[in-house]
Enzyme design. Structure first.
Site, PDB file in Angstrom:
ATOM      1  N   LYS A  89       0.850  -1.200  -0.085  1.00 17.61           N
ATOM      2  CA  LYS A  89       0.037  -0.130  -0.150  1.00 17.61           C
ATOM      3  C   LYS A  89       0.715   1.115  -0.142  1.00 17.61           C
ATOM      4  O   LYS A  89       0.651   2.302  -0.594  1.00 17.61           O
ATOM      5  CB  LYS A  89      -0.782   0.116   1.174  1.00 17.61           C
ATOM      6  N   GLU A 111     -10.376   6.897   3.235  1.00 15.18           N
ATOM      7  CA  GLU A 111     -11.168   6.066   3.705  1.00 15.18           C
ATOM      8  C   GLU A 111     -10.231   4.892   4.007  1.00 15.18           C
ATOM      9  O   GLU A 111      -9.477   4.377   3.543  1.00 15.18           O
ATOM     10  CB  GLU A 111     -12.286   5.789   2.775  1.00 15.18           C
ATOM     11  N   SER A 380       1.742  -9.599  -1.356  1.00 16.36           N
ATOM     12  CA  SER A 380       1.339  -8.300  -1.235  1.00 16.36           C
ATOM     13  C   SER A 380       1.637  -7.914   0.145  1.00 16.36           C
ATOM     14  O   SER A 380       1.682  -6.710   0.469  1.00 16.36           O
ATOM     15  CB  SER A 380      -0.267  -8.281  -1.583  1.00 16.36           C
TER      16      SER A 380
HETATM   17  C1  LIG Z   1      -5.062  -3.988   0.945  1.00 25.22           C
HETATM   18  C2  LIG Z   1      -4.662  -5.222   0.634  1.00 25.22           C
HETATM   19  C3  LIG Z   1      -4.884  -6.017  -0.388  1.00 25.22           C
HETATM   20  C4  LIG Z   1      -6.024  -5.786  -1.439  1.00 25.22           C
HETATM   21  O1  LIG Z   1      -6.052  -4.328  -2.220  1.00 25.22           O
HETATM   22  P1  LIG Z   1      -5.636  -4.587  -3.566  1.00 25.22           P
HETATM   23  O2  LIG Z   1      -5.954  -3.150  -3.841  1.00 25.22           O
HETATM   24  O3  LIG Z   1      -6.312  -5.458  -4.346  1.00 25.22           O
HETATM   25  O4  LIG Z   1      -4.236  -4.733  -3.868  1.00 25.22           O
HETATM   26  C5  LIG Z   1      -4.165  -7.073  -0.536  1.00 25.22           C
HETATM   27  N1  LIG Z   1      -3.268  -7.480   0.089  1.00 25.22           N
HETATM   28  C6  LIG Z   1      -2.704  -6.739   1.408  1.00 25.22           C
HETATM   29  C7  LIG Z   1      -1.690  -7.367   2.029  1.00 25.22           C
HETATM   30  C8  LIG Z   1      -3.330  -5.471   1.556  1.00 25.22           C
HETATM   31  O5  LIG Z   1      -3.135  -4.887   2.610  1.00 25.22           O
END
Ligand SMILES: *Cc1c(COP(=O)(O)O)cnc(C)c1O
Length: 399
Positions: A89, A111, A380
């Site tokens: 993020k 948000e 992610s």
């Molecule tokens: C917020 C988040 C997501 C989902 O958001 P995307 O916009 O689809 O990437 C995925 N993985 C993690 C670790 C997150 O914090």
């Protein structure tokens, strides 16, 4: 409502700016400022310094040896879990906050649902000296006390939202309402590749560093492109970020793994999943035409996933388009598959993934054939934030 169909604001028939008149001016100013800044050497230099020295880029591409052995193919993990804050993020919020600051804004609004984007926003607000206010549904505030505390510790103010279902989609509505009246001083920091133009484009470009690095790293490691790249999808920003590095490589399959939640029965008042690409319908949500979860009257359904970050009833319009034209393959992993991914990756590699990322791992465990011989999974985020959720889900067993 105004419908703008200037083609550059769209991805095929998805995207656009389906917003009240009051938001057209701030969107126009933002789109202009962003397209100027993204090619400005000074801006690029500042962002790139922050990304390396504050955020910790580049993140490694790691050959997961035990997972590879188990799946009888080579599986690499792109380690966004190692980024400051523990997820991808920060790539987006750093870029947007720097755009805002360069535009002369003094305040950020954001948000948040589970609080992850709120915390990332509070971090950059503190770092760049911008006042930060985060809209959050009352229900989510109750569920996510630790993240509320984190945001406050970082100097941000959390504003409770009492409208609608008092969750993420209502918080987005409130933030947009605030912005319509405050844009002269304020930037609205959107957390994913959703919303009206220019957000889907801007957030994808800010996250594309994941794909740019991953492409270079895999070419260096293997001397060739991967057969597949898999990523989990909430709004779609980590997926679009890594996919964008491989979009032109037609032989590389791009797999978007959505949350199957408790199951995929549709037609319920409360949807049991977050699988908009797989099961959604055309509709407008938060200013863009995309695939959404809605009832027969066009009312937005509540989504559900054990992974809070995948719990969103819409999806980025560009992903909807890429699925429609066949470039991105949609897939589903349910809560059970994600928990399996969470446990297996921990044991096999010594990496506890975020429950969101665990969906992509769970999909790989279930359907390794779909990955080809060499695959990249976008990790992610890290899973520390999810321990309580997993323990609770498994009835307290686990420590
Ligand atoms: C917020 C988040 C997501 C989902 O958001 P995307 O916009 O689809 O990437 C995925 N993985 C993690 C670790 C997150 O914090």
């Amino acid at each position: 409502m105004k419908i703008t169909d200037a083609s550059m604001t769209r991805f095929g028939r998805f995207g656009g700016q389906f917003v009240p008149e009051t938001l057209m001016q701030p969107l126009k100013e933002l789109a202009e400022a962003y397209s100027r800044l993204k090619v400005d050497p000074q801006f690029r230099g500042e962002l790139s310094a922050l990304l390396s020295n504050y955020a910790g880029r580049p993140t490694p591409l790691y050959l997961a040896k035990s997972l590879s052995r188990e799946l009888s193919r080579k599986v690499y993990l792109k380690r966004e879990d190692l980024l400051h804050g523990g997820a991808h993020k920060l790539n987006n919020v750093l870029g947007q906050a720097l755009v805002a600051k360069t535009m002369g804004k003094t305040r950020l609004i954001a948000e948040t649902g589970a609080g992850q984007h709120g915390v990332a926003s509070a971090m950059v607000g503190a770092n760049l000296g911008l006042d930060t206010e985060v809209y959050m549904g009352e229900v989510d505030i109750e569920r996510q006390k630790m993240n509320v505390y984190r945001m406050e510790l970082l100097g941000a103010r959390v504003i409770p939202v009492r409208s609608g279902s008092r969750t993420l989609k209502d918080a987005i509505n409130e933030a947009m309402r605030d912005w319509a009246g405050s844009y002269e001083t304020t930037h609205y920091l959107m957390g994913t590749v959703a919303g009206p133009h220019p957000y889907p484009l801007m957030v994808r470009e800010l996250q594309s560093i994941i794909g740019t690095e991953a492409r270079e790293q895999i070419l260096k490691a293997e001397g060739r492109l991967p057969d597949s790249v898999a990523a989990c999808v909430g709004g779609g920003s980590n997926a679009m970020g890594i996919f964008s590095g491989f979009l032109q490589d037609e032989a590389t399959k791009l797999i978007a793994v959505e949350a199957g939640g408790r199951g995929t029965s549709s037609g319920l008042k409360i949807a049991d999943h977050g699988a908009c690409l797989n099961l959604g319908e055309d509709g407008v949500l938060h200013g863009a035409m995309t695939k959404i979860l809605q009832d027969p009257y066009g009312q937005i359904l509540e989504s559900y996933s054990l992974a809070a970050g995948l719990d969103y009833p819409g999806v980025g319009p560009e992903l909807a388009h890429l699925v429609e034209v066949g470039r991105v393959t949609p897939a589903i992993a349910d809560d059970g598959a994600a928990l399996e991914g969470f446990r297996r990756l921990s044991v096999l590699e010594g990496i506890i993934p975020a429950l969101e990322s665990a969906h992509a791992v769970g999909f790989a465990l279930k359907d390794p054939e779909a990955l080809g011989e060499i695959a990249i999974i976008n990790l992610s985020g890290r899973g520390d934030k999810d321990l309580a959720t997993v323990m609770e889900h498994e009835g307290g067993e686990g420590i």
